[in-house]
Design an enzyme around this catalytic site. Structure first.
Site, PDB file in Angstrom:
ATOM      1  CG  HIS A  28       2.678  -5.735   3.588  1.00  0.00           C
ATOM      2  ND1 HIS A  28       3.216  -5.130   2.512  1.00  0.00           N
ATOM      3  CD2 HIS A  28       1.442  -5.298   3.608  1.00  0.00           C
ATOM      4  CE1 HIS A  28       2.120  -4.633   1.542  1.00  0.00           C
ATOM      5  NE2 HIS A  28       1.109  -4.534   2.375  1.00  0.00           N
ATOM      6  CG  HIS A  82      -8.113  -1.383   0.652  1.00  0.00           C
ATOM      7  ND1 HIS A  82      -8.347  -2.530   0.511  1.00  0.00           N
ATOM      8  CD2 HIS A  82      -6.743  -1.227   0.799  1.00  0.00           C
ATOM      9  CE1 HIS A  82      -7.215  -3.106   0.159  1.00  0.00           C
ATOM     10  NE2 HIS A  82      -6.256  -2.331   0.429  1.00  0.00           N
ATOM     11  CD  GLU A  84      -3.172  -4.358   2.779  1.00  0.00           C
ATOM     12  OE1 GLU A  84      -3.221  -3.836   1.568  1.00  0.00           O
ATOM     13  OE2 GLU A  84      -1.922  -5.219   2.942  1.00  0.00           O
ATOM     14  CG  ASP A  86      -3.149  -0.548   5.335  1.00  0.00           C
ATOM     15  OD1 ASP A  86      -3.763  -1.297   4.838  1.00  0.00           O
ATOM     16  OD2 ASP A  86      -2.539   0.345   4.498  1.00  0.00           O
ATOM     17  CG  HIS A 148      -3.498  -3.252  -3.413  1.00  0.00           C
ATOM     18  ND1 HIS A 148      -2.448  -3.994  -2.941  1.00  0.00           N
ATOM     19  CD2 HIS A 148      -4.013  -2.745  -2.626  1.00  0.00           C
ATOM     20  CE1 HIS A 148      -2.595  -3.740  -1.638  1.00  0.00           C
ATOM     21  NE2 HIS A 148      -3.481  -2.687  -1.311  1.00  0.00           N
ATOM     22  CG  ASP A 167      -3.944   1.057  -0.674  1.00  0.00           C
ATOM     23  OD1 ASP A 167      -4.091   1.665   0.337  1.00  0.00           O
ATOM     24  OD2 ASP A 167      -4.008  -0.172  -0.299  1.00  0.00           O
ATOM     25  CE1 TYR A 195       1.144   2.721  -0.882  1.00  0.00           C
ATOM     26  CE2 TYR A 195      -0.234   2.617  -2.856  1.00  0.00           C
ATOM     27  CZ  TYR A 195      -0.141   2.384  -1.651  1.00  0.00           C
ATOM     28  OH  TYR A 195      -1.100   1.745  -0.977  1.00  0.00           O
ATOM     29  CG  HIS A 228      -1.516   4.684   2.495  1.00  0.00           C
ATOM     30  ND1 HIS A 228      -1.181   4.486   3.963  1.00  0.00           N
ATOM     31  CD2 HIS A 228      -1.778   3.494   1.925  1.00  0.00           C
ATOM     32  CE1 HIS A 228      -1.557   3.217   3.947  1.00  0.00           C
ATOM     33  NE2 HIS A 228      -1.973   2.875   2.907  1.00  0.00           N
TER      34      HIS A 228
HETATM   35 FE1  FEO Z   1      -3.916  -1.968   0.685  1.00  0.00          FE
HETATM   36 FE2  FEO Z   1      -3.286   0.673   2.541  1.00  0.00          FE
HETATM   37  O1  FEO Z   1      -3.749  -0.976   2.080  1.00  0.00           O
END
Ligand code: FEO
Length: 400
Positions: A28, A82, A84, A86, A148, A167, A195, A228
């Site tokens: 993104h 989380h 999001e 991903d 976040h 994250d 990051y 990640h």
């Molecule tokens: Fe905020 Fe890895 O997604």
């Protein structure tokens, strides 16, 4: 059952069962030439919990890795740290495959998951201080709102000292190495900085509070397992210290000189500024936007003391590449920067003034009027640029 994807045991009862995405180049808007991983974890108690899932399209990889540990239908609980996509995009598929007894998320997580995804299953709400029994083991939870996203949450597995941090403390780095000590420190530092700069920088005041809160909890941390990149086991203190430094954004002697050019005049000015910075022992980071993307800029700005921006005037405006990056940086809310603007022009000359205004809107402390050059900078004009570099480097040196 496909078991071609292998899990990694990271502690006595915890397995990494995530996915490796080597092909993603743009996350993104964040350039990811090193790819990424979507980490998910199995906690094996009398009850079995899956912490987070993976991006849609990687569900087979997740299920395959799980299958090498346990029949996926034996998973009792799914915990979404989380929402999001991903980490949740494959959740509807995973629910369908394993039919969990219960799914858990923060209150905002429930709202966000239901708004984004076709999930009929009830999702139970977890709050800071709640715990979840796995029979012979226990998980506890810390909400980390706006780190976040509003839903963000940590899960802590005290029995084995594992903090599942979604994250936070993560990085976009696709690798077959699962642990920090298997990857060169220079790579870890660059990717962790990138990051933070691109994802967490706007929330730095919250990061300071969170680090304080986690410190007061006196957790016996043995692993930090983010969503990640590598798992932290040997460099936990190092990454926590790095985050403290990131969050405080104390000015350094680094001077980011961000520019683009049409026919080389603005480049000449940028190089003269860099020479001035260097001559006084500063650390110039010359970033031509023709060959750099916005996420590299954010990485450099996070650890900078000054931001100097240059653009030629085109159609009475700043160059499009500068417009892109300046809007991006404004949203990331960098702090404690001094700065100035410069640029060349042919007949109208708005760009350097507009950049000056944009820097002010970013709360950058402007220390010099915009420097402009008509058509091609003269030797005198280039010396003015050099002197700007000198004065910026000296000012940063005085502040340290
Ligand atoms: Fe905020 Fe890895 O997604």
């Amino acid at each position: 059952m496909n078991k071609s994807f292998q899990p990694t045991k990271i502690s006595d009862s915890v397995w990494w069962v995530g996915a490796i995405d080597r092909l993603i180049a743009d996350f993104h808007g964040y350039g990811t030439p090193s790819g990424t991983t979507y980490n998910a974890y199995l906690v094996m108690g009398e009850k079995v919990a899956l912490i987070d899932t993976v991006k849609k399209g990687f569900e087979d990889e997740l299920i395959s890795r799980i299958s090498s540990v346990i029949d996926p239908s034996r998973i009792d609980y799914i915990i979404s740290n989380h929402a999001e996509m991903d980490h949740s995009g494959s959740l509807p598929y995973v629910i369908d495959q394993i039919h969990p007894e219960k799914i858990f998320a923060s209150a905002k997580g429930v709202e966000t998951l239901k708004a984004q995804l076709p999930i009929e299953h009830d999702i139970e709400i977890l709050k800071t201080g709640d715990s979840l029994s796995l029979g012979n083991k226990e998980l506890s939870f810390i909400e980390t709102r706006m780190l976040h996203w509003p839903d963000s949450m940590f899960t802590y597995f005290a029995d084995e000292g594992v903090l599942f941090s979604q994250d936070a403390f993560g990085m976009h780095l696709a690798s077959y190495e699962r642990f920090d000590d298997q990857i060169p420190e220079s790579v870890l530092e660059w990717e962790a900085t990138k990051y933070y700069g691109n994802i967490l920088m706007p929330f730095s005041p919250l990061v300071i509070n969170l680090l304080k809160k986690v410190g007061e909890m006196d957790l016996n941390l043995k692993l930090i397992a983010p969503d990640h990149g590598p798992i932290w086991r040997n460099k936990i203190g190092w990454i926590l210290d790095l985050y403290r430094d990131f969050a405080l954004q104390k000015p350094t002697n680094r001077v980011v000189i961000l520019f683009d050019t049409m026919w080389g005049s603005t480049t000449k000015m940028a190089k003269a500024i860099a020479e001035g910075v260097e001559s006084e022992g500063g650390d110039p980071r010359l970033i031509p936007l023709s060959v750099s993307d916005r996420s590299v800029v954010a990485t450099e700005v996070l650890k900078a003391g000054a931001l100097i921006v240059g653009s030629p005037t085109m159609n009475r405006e700043i160059f499009p590449s500068l417009a892109d990056v300046m809007i991006y940086l404004k949203g990331l809310k960098p702090k404690n920067l001094i700065g100035a603007s410069f640029g060349s022009y042919g007949w109208s000359g708005e760009a350097h003034k507009n950049l000056d205004q944009m820097l002010k809107e970013m709360n950058v402390d402007i220390v010099h009027d915009p420097i402009s050059a008509k058509w091609v900078p003269t030797d005198e004009k280039l010396m003015e640029c050099f002197e700007l570099g000198v004065s910026i480097a000296n000012r940063l040196s005085e502040e340290q």
